[in-house]
Design a protein around this motif. Structure first.
Motif, PDB file in Angstrom:
ATOM      1  N   LEU A 469      24.559  33.096  33.017  1.00  0.00           N
ATOM      2  CA  LEU A 469      25.763  32.339  34.502  1.00  0.00           C
ATOM      3  C   LEU A 469      26.918  34.041  34.725  1.00  0.00           C
ATOM      4  CD1 LEU A 469      26.842  28.955  34.253  1.00  0.00           C
ATOM      5  CD2 LEU A 469      24.927  30.072  34.979  1.00  0.00           C
ATOM      6  N   ASN A 470      26.247  34.729  35.447  1.00  0.00           N
ATOM      7  CA  ASN A 470      27.127  35.694  35.775  1.00  0.00           C
ATOM      8  C   ASN A 470      28.101  35.255  37.382  1.00  0.00           C
ATOM      9  OD1 ASN A 470      28.048  38.076  36.918  1.00  0.00           O
ATOM     10  ND2 ASN A 470      26.407  38.927  37.097  1.00  0.00           N
ATOM     11  N   ALA A 471      29.448  35.644  37.152  1.00  0.00           N
ATOM     12  CA  ALA A 471      30.714  34.771  37.690  1.00  0.00           C
ATOM     13  C   ALA A 471      30.598  36.085  39.001  1.00  0.00           C
ATOM     14  CB  ALA A 471      31.644  34.461  37.493  1.00  0.00           C
ATOM     15  N   THR A 472      30.675  37.765  38.545  1.00  0.00           N
ATOM     16  CA  THR A 472      30.847  38.382  39.514  1.00  0.00           C
ATOM     17  C   THR A 472      30.896  38.463  40.927  1.00  0.00           C
ATOM     18  OG1 THR A 472      28.883  39.983  39.425  1.00  0.00           O
ATOM     19  CG2 THR A 472      30.913  39.653  38.222  1.00  0.00           C
ATOM     20  N   PRO A 473      30.141  37.251  41.750  1.00  0.00           N
ATOM     21  CA  PRO A 473      29.367  37.149  43.105  1.00  0.00           C
ATOM     22  C   PRO A 473      31.184  36.362  43.263  1.00  0.00           C
ATOM     23  CG  PRO A 473      26.878  37.564  42.019  1.00  0.00           C
ATOM     24  CD  PRO A 473      28.305  37.006  41.551  1.00  0.00           C
ATOM     25  N   VAL A 474      30.957  35.116  42.959  1.00  0.00           N
ATOM     26  CA  VAL A 474      32.608  34.407  43.201  1.00  0.00           C
ATOM     27  C   VAL A 474      33.946  35.669  43.584  1.00  0.00           C
ATOM     28  CG1 VAL A 474      34.011  32.507  42.907  1.00  0.00           C
ATOM     29  CG2 VAL A 474      30.653  31.875  42.572  1.00  0.00           C
ATOM     30  N   GLN A 475      33.676  35.991  42.354  1.00  0.00           N
ATOM     31  CA  GLN A 475      35.106  37.317  42.617  1.00  0.00           C
ATOM     32  C   GLN A 475      35.116  37.919  43.459  1.00  0.00           C
ATOM     33  OE1 GLN A 475      34.711  39.601  38.109  1.00  0.00           O
ATOM     34  NE2 GLN A 475      33.735  37.151  37.176  1.00  0.00           N
ATOM     35  N   ARG A 476      33.953  38.590  44.022  1.00  0.00           N
ATOM     36  CA  ARG A 476      34.140  39.174  45.268  1.00  0.00           C
ATOM     37  C   ARG A 476      34.508  38.020  46.526  1.00  0.00           C
ATOM     38  NH1 ARG A 476      29.207  42.057  42.168  1.00  0.00           N
ATOM     39  NH2 ARG A 476      27.453  40.741  43.692  1.00  0.00           N
ATOM     40  N   ALA A 477      33.781  37.523  46.628  1.00  0.00           N
ATOM     41  CA  ALA A 477      33.817  36.632  47.764  1.00  0.00           C
ATOM     42  C   ALA A 477      35.939  35.732  47.619  1.00  0.00           C
ATOM     43  CB  ALA A 477      33.443  35.292  47.163  1.00  0.00           C
ATOM     44  N   LEU A 478      36.725  36.022  46.379  1.00  0.00           N
ATOM     45  CA  LEU A 478      37.513  35.660  46.143  1.00  0.00           C
ATOM     46  C   LEU A 478      38.201  36.560  46.478  1.00  0.00           C
ATOM     47  CD1 LEU A 478      37.561  32.796  43.742  1.00  0.00           C
ATOM     48  CD2 LEU A 478      37.950  32.359  46.008  1.00  0.00           C
ATOM     49  N   PHE A 479      38.955  37.709  46.342  1.00  0.00           N
ATOM     50  CA  PHE A 479      38.690  39.184  45.915  1.00  0.00           C
ATOM     51  C   PHE A 479      39.679  39.161  47.687  1.00  0.00           C
ATOM     52  CE2 PHE A 479      39.586  43.906  46.506  1.00  0.00           C
ATOM     53  CZ  PHE A 479      40.609  43.963  45.272  1.00  0.00           C
ATOM     54  N   VAL A 480      38.337  39.127  48.732  1.00  0.00           N
ATOM     55  CA  VAL A 480      38.058  39.303  50.198  1.00  0.00           C
ATOM     56  C   VAL A 480      39.488  38.224  50.689  1.00  0.00           C
ATOM     57  CG1 VAL A 480      37.176  38.606  52.107  1.00  0.00           C
ATOM     58  CG2 VAL A 480      35.590  40.009  50.326  1.00  0.00           C
ATOM     59  N   ALA A 481      39.122  36.795  50.234  1.00  0.00           N
ATOM     60  CA  ALA A 481      40.064  35.736  50.373  1.00  0.00           C
ATOM     61  C   ALA A 481      41.459  35.854  49.537  1.00  0.00           C
ATOM     62  CB  ALA A 481      39.866  34.663  49.214  1.00  0.00           C
ATOM     63  N   LEU A 482      41.473  36.601  48.587  1.00  0.00           N
ATOM     64  CA  LEU A 482      43.412  37.311  48.020  1.00  0.00           C
ATOM     65  C   LEU A 482      44.335  38.432  49.140  1.00  0.00           C
ATOM     66  CD1 LEU A 482      45.443  37.721  45.861  1.00  0.00           C
ATOM     67  CD2 LEU A 482      43.799  39.612  44.863  1.00  0.00           C
ATOM     68  N   ASP A 483      43.310  39.275  49.543  1.00  0.00           N
ATOM     69  CA  ASP A 483      43.417  40.059  50.506  1.00  0.00           C
ATOM     70  C   ASP A 483      44.046  39.627  51.925  1.00  0.00           C
ATOM     71  OD1 ASP A 483      43.714  42.409  52.222  1.00  0.00           O
ATOM     72  OD2 ASP A 483      41.683  43.138  51.727  1.00  0.00           O
ATOM     73  N   GLU A 484      43.249  38.210  52.555  1.00  0.00           N
ATOM     74  CA  GLU A 484      43.165  37.671  53.287  1.00  0.00           C
ATOM     75  C   GLU A 484      44.194  37.229  53.311  1.00  0.00           C
ATOM     76  OE1 GLU A 484      39.629  35.848  54.066  1.00  0.00           O
ATOM     77  OE2 GLU A 484      39.019  37.647  55.568  1.00  0.00           O
ATOM     78  N   TRP A 485      45.141  36.619  52.539  1.00  0.00           N
ATOM     79  CA  TRP A 485      45.841  35.441  51.603  1.00  0.00           C
ATOM     80  C   TRP A 485      47.542  36.484  51.934  1.00  0.00           C
ATOM     81  CZ3 TRP A 485      46.378  33.003  46.915  1.00  0.00           C
ATOM     82  CH2 TRP A 485      47.943  32.232  46.466  1.00  0.00           C
ATOM     83  N   ALA A 486      47.122  38.102  51.603  1.00  0.00           N
ATOM     84  CA  ALA A 486      48.784  38.749  51.235  1.00  0.00           C
ATOM     85  C   ALA A 486      48.759  39.596  52.425  1.00  0.00           C
ATOM     86  CB  ALA A 486      48.175  39.489  50.221  1.00  0.00           C
ATOM     87  N   SER A 487      47.346  39.504  53.365  1.00  0.00           N
ATOM     88  CA  SER A 487      47.333  40.760  54.472  1.00  0.00           C
ATOM     89  C   SER A 487      47.793  39.834  55.453  1.00  0.00           C
ATOM     90  CB  SER A 487      46.571  41.887  54.557  1.00  0.00           C
ATOM     91  OG  SER A 487      45.291  40.855  54.634  1.00  0.00           O
ATOM     92  N   MET A 488      46.495  38.721  55.996  1.00  0.00           N
ATOM     93  CA  MET A 488      47.046  38.080  56.779  1.00  0.00           C
ATOM     94  C   MET A 488      47.783  36.705  57.051  1.00  0.00           C
ATOM     95  SD  MET A 488      43.027  38.828  57.554  1.00  0.00           S
ATOM     96  CE  MET A 488      43.104  37.178  59.031  1.00  0.00           C
TER      97      MET A 488
END
Length: 695
Positions: A469-488
């Motif tokens: 199992l490879n979790a990196t696709p979910v990590q990318r989505a949550l990284f975008v969500a982290l950016d939106e959380w911090a910046s917006m």
């Protein structure tokens, strides 16, 4: 006239003093010098739409900190480190930067990774080939970060990574602490030794031995299984090769593969390892806030950085757990260092770093690297009182006081529950209740994942196939969500973890987890126990905030088991897959059972735990095959009936993940096709393939 002259003279002297003070470097911790040793095109000169080309900068940075500053005096042994003419303690480290050639076209955001044991680990997350020179990727346009305009920064912090960066390893040079009279500091050190082969004849110590002739304070033991009593190797059965190596006797004798050896000895010359946290703090503060170093060399990111987010994998995540606990997310000017942290497979542990003779490269698991001080209270971000240790605290206590807390995406695998006590991240220390999510953090279990990604085609030292199992696709989505959380200020997806409240966080025995009885699969319920270890009066956990620590006796010699922190694991469904957490398409539409735990094969000293590995246990292809073997799990044929039906379910699962912001739409096609080979191998075929078989 004389009075006026003297007054003018005094005024001039004052003006000169003010000017000198303004021109002189401040006494704060800071980066004093950057040397760019290599600068040139990155990614083969590829141009990214709207961003343009990137460049690579490689170099060495030097810094210094005041040992008496409240921002640094919690660093163990910093008061015993050599000082420069300004009274400060110096260090230097390697750095590596990938940045838009024209910063105005970038997104003014930095992805910072403190490397794992010196190596860059973001390759899978970034959709690149990885390695220590990611600018050489063969697929530049397929990256995640560069097309979005991110600057990528890496820097050394871990002394255990070594001193040579010949292969792109990020290293750090730290001072050696010495007694006030200049003599070597000596004290107890401990090595947990497991060789993966039967040919190794010497072992490298983490610190030099105080003496290679006096073996009276040293002891070597051996055992085959973790629960076996240790047998002492006679002094005639081992010797020092030199100050940093030991060997078995007679010469040429190899260490037994997979056996557990433990070596306690008196070491000398400890490095001030906690400085690694200050180096991370001050480097990122420099990139964000400074225009130039002390000699006028320009900051390559001057006036550009608006947000800094971390991406880490495993060991450096535990570094940043301690980084937050000690308050390093505030620089000496009181400014926030990191806006957000994406933590992958770090969970509730700290790092064996800010201690005398510490070994930050160690990581404790069910039979690996026992007795190192990483699983210490506080485990959670929230402040609480621990009845077991009698202490009160939380990882975010310091940053909450000065409003410098980073937002956090805490993402971890099922393996961290089985071998790292991850439930302590979100329960009280007595294991009686769930903790409410703090406003600054979200928690995501990657259901049924192992620690990282296995290949699914080999067993290694384990009983079953590795977990792919490879979790990196979910990590990318949550990284975008982290950016939106911090910046917006946009709220991220809600936490998804097992909890007492819904019955998905349970004890590790098979009846409690509900794990099925699968033919050929051994289940013992083995789980790491989180002890409050008693190392004796020379090692109180408060040593981590005392400078210098007291180390007058071998505290690693035969520590007593202390009280136990209750820890728990995820409950499974009838297939043996975790119920709670973020489920990848392979778990939502499964063709196998995936676990975060694994046991060693008999030949590798099983059934001890297989450390960070998990398992993949494929379903039977047909109902007849399932019944013949006695497998209680439905076969692939019974679940999906046809290849088309499987595709429908998988597509629906992917669409649902995208709608919940747990998968980027750009990753959807890859996730759809990635799992097809396994289901074809499992017995389902497309109509075209079936027609070809009929012919």
């Amino acid at each position: 006239m004389g009075t006026k002259a003297s007054g003018l003279k005094a005024a001039c002297a004052l003006a000169g003093a003010v000017a000198a003070a303004l021109a002189a470097p401040t006494a704060q911790a800071r980066i004093t010098k950057i040397e760019i040793t290599s600068r040139g095109p990155a990614f083969g000169g590829a141009e990214f739409p709207g961003v343009g080309a990137y460049e690579k900068l490689v170099g060495v940075a030097s810094g210094e900190v005041s040992p008496v500053s409240a921002s640094n005096n919690m660093i163990i042994d910093i008061g015993l480190a050599p000082r420069n003419a300004r009274g400060n303690v110096e260090y230097k480290f390697d750095f590596y930067i990938l940045k838009p050639l024209d910063l105005s076209k970038g997104n003014h955001r930095v992805m910072y990774e403190p490397p794992n044991r010196g190596g860059k680990q973001f390759g899978g997350f970034n959709r690149t080939t990885g390695g220590n020179d990611p600018s050489a990727t063969s697929n530049p346009l397929g990256q995640f970060l560069a097309p979005r305009g991110y600057t990528m920064v890496f820097s050394g912090w871990d002394y255990a990574a070594g001193t040579s960066n010949a292969n792109g390893t990020a290293t750090i040079t730290l001072p050696v602490a010495r007694n006030p009279d200049g003599t070597s500091i000596t004290g107890p050190s401990y090595e947990y030794i497991v060789m993966g082969n039967a040919t190794t004849t010497s072992y490298t110590l983490s610190y030099p031995a105080a003496s290679t002739t006096d073996k009276s304070t040293a002891k070597l033991t051996t055992r085959k299984h973790l629960d076996d009593p240790a047998t002492t190797v006679a002094a005639t059965g081992w010797d020092f090769v030199d100050a940093t190596h030991i060997k078995l006797l007679p010469d040429g004798t190899a260490f037994n593969a997979n056996d557990i050896y433990e070596f306690t000895y008196t070491a000398k010359d400890p490095t001030v390892n906690g400085l690694g946290m200050a180096a991370v703090r001050d480097w990122n503060s420099f990139l964000r806030n400074a225009t130039a170093d002390d000699s006028g060399t320009a900051n390559p990111l001057a006036n550009d950085v608006k947000f800094i987010y971390t991406y880490v994998l495993s060991q450096p995540g535990r570094l940043l757990n301690d980084f937050r606990y000690y308050g390093f997310n505030a620089d000496e000017g009181g400014r926030k260092v990191f806006d957000g942290m994406l933590q992958w497979i770090a969970a509730a542990d700290g790092l064996n770093l800010n201690l005398r003779f510490s070994q930050p490269g160690r990581t404790q698991r069910n039979r690996q690297d026992q007795l190192y001080a990483e699983g210490l209270f506080p485990f959670a971000h929230q402040s609480m009182t621990d009845p077991i240790s009698g202490k009160t605290g939380g990882r975010y206590d310091k940053c909450l006081k000065n409003n410098t807390c980073p937002l956090a995406m805490e993402i971890y695998s099922a393996n961290e529950y089985w071998v790292k006590g991850a439930s302590l991240f979100h329960t009280d220390t007595m294991g009686t209740k769930d903790l409410a999510d703090p406003p600054y953090a979200r928690y995501y279990l990657m259901a049924s994942n192992q620690h990282g990604t296995g290949n699914g085609t080999s067993r290694g030292s384990c009983q079953q196939l590795g977990n792919p199992l490879n979790a990196t696709p979910v990590q990318r989505a949550l990284f975008v969500a982290l950016d939106e959380w911090a910046s917006m200020g946009r709220e991220p997806p809600a936490s998804q973890i097992p909890r007492f409240a819904d019955g998905t966080l349970v004890k590790a025995d098979q009846a409690s987890t509900g794990f099925p009885k699968i033919p050929g699969v051994q289940y013992t319920g083995l789980k790491s126990t989180r002890y409050l270890l008693n190392y004796g009066p020379q090692f109180d956990q408060g040593i981590m905030s005392i400078n210098p620590p007291v180390t007058t006796a071998p505290f690693f010699d035969n520590p007593a088991n202390g009280k136990i922190y209750p820890t728990f694991v995820p409950k499974t469904d009838a297939d043996g897959n975790d119920i709670a957490g973020v489920k990848l398409p392979d778990v939502l539409v499964p063709t196998a059972t995936y676990t975060g735990w694994s046991l060693r094969a008999t030949a590798s000293n099983g059934p001890d735990g297989c450390e960070g590995s998990g398992q993949m246990i494929p379903f039977a292809r047909t109902k007849a095959e399932r019944l013949a073997s006695g497998d209680p799990r439905l076969s692939i044929e019974e679940r999906y009936g046809s290849f088309g039906q499987y595709l429908y379910f998988r597509a629906a699962a992917i669409n649902e993940m995208v709608s919940k912001r747990l998968l980027l739409s750009e990753d959807g096609n890859a996730e759809f096709t990635r799992g097809l080979q396994s289901v074809i191998a499992g017995g389902l075929k497309s109509e075209e393939a079936e027609e070809q078989d009929d012919e």
